[in-house]
Design a protein around this motif. Structure first.
Motif, mmCIF file in Angstrom:
data_model
loop_
_atom_site.group_PDB
_atom_site.id
_atom_site.type_symbol
_atom_site.label_atom_id
_atom_site.label_comp_id
_atom_site.label_asym_id
_atom_site.label_seq_id
_atom_site.Cartn_x
_atom_site.Cartn_y
_atom_site.Cartn_z
ATOM 1 N N ARG A 1 4.487 4.022 -0.868
ATOM 2 C CA ARG A 1 3.680 2.788 -0.810
ATOM 3 C C ARG A 1 3.256 2.057 -1.861
ATOM 4 O O ARG A 1 3.439 0.764 -2.013
ATOM 5 N N LEU A 2 3.010 2.650 -3.021
ATOM 6 C CA LEU A 2 2.846 1.963 -4.332
ATOM 7 C C LEU A 2 3.768 0.920 -4.797
ATOM 8 O O LEU A 2 3.936 -0.086 -5.246
ATOM 9 N N LEU A 3 4.974 1.964 -4.573
ATOM 10 C CA LEU A 3 6.404 0.942 -4.986
ATOM 11 C C LEU A 3 6.679 0.017 -4.295
ATOM 12 O O LEU A 3 7.173 -0.982 -4.798
ATOM 13 N N ARG A 4 6.504 -0.093 -3.020
ATOM 14 C CA ARG A 4 6.715 -1.109 -2.063
ATOM 15 C C ARG A 4 5.905 -2.153 -2.433
ATOM 16 O O ARG A 4 6.476 -3.322 -2.192
ATOM 17 N N GLU A 5 4.706 -1.998 -2.647
ATOM 18 C CA GLU A 5 3.740 -3.064 -3.236
ATOM 19 C C GLU A 5 3.714 -3.420 -4.569
ATOM 20 O O GLU A 5 3.040 -4.391 -4.739
ATOM 21 N N LYS A 6 4.862 -2.835 -5.262
ATOM 22 C CA LYS A 6 5.188 -3.151 -6.659
ATOM 23 C C LYS A 6 3.885 -3.110 -7.562
ATOM 24 O O LYS A 6 3.418 -4.066 -8.146
#
Length: 75
Positions: free
Chosen positions: A22-27
């Motif tokens: 989730r954190l990577l998707r939200e950069k």
């Protein structure tokens, strides 16, 4: 003991699999870095607890580090 270590590892991997994508998707790369720092610190402390290693109190460490500064200011 081996079962406890394996269960602990699975738990921490599961927690990282929940949060990191989730954190990577939200950069949010800074948050991922901080998350892994806290995750590794938590894993190491829990692993030491499972292995029955005596962990020094943080208060003692801070007190020991501040003694030279305290001596310096008293002069």
């Amino acid at each position: 003991m081996l079962f406890k270590i394996a269960a602990l590892t699975v738990l921490f991997v599961f927690l990282s699999m929940l949060e990191v994508p989730r954190l990577l998707r939200e950069k949010r790369f800074k948050e991922v870095t901080v998350f892994f720092i806290f995750l590794i610190a938590g894993y190491v402390l829990n692993l030491l607890y499972v292995l029955d290693v005596q962990i020094i109190s943080v208060n003692k460490v801070i007190s020991h580090l501040l003694k030279p500064i305290e001596k310096f200011w008293r002069q």
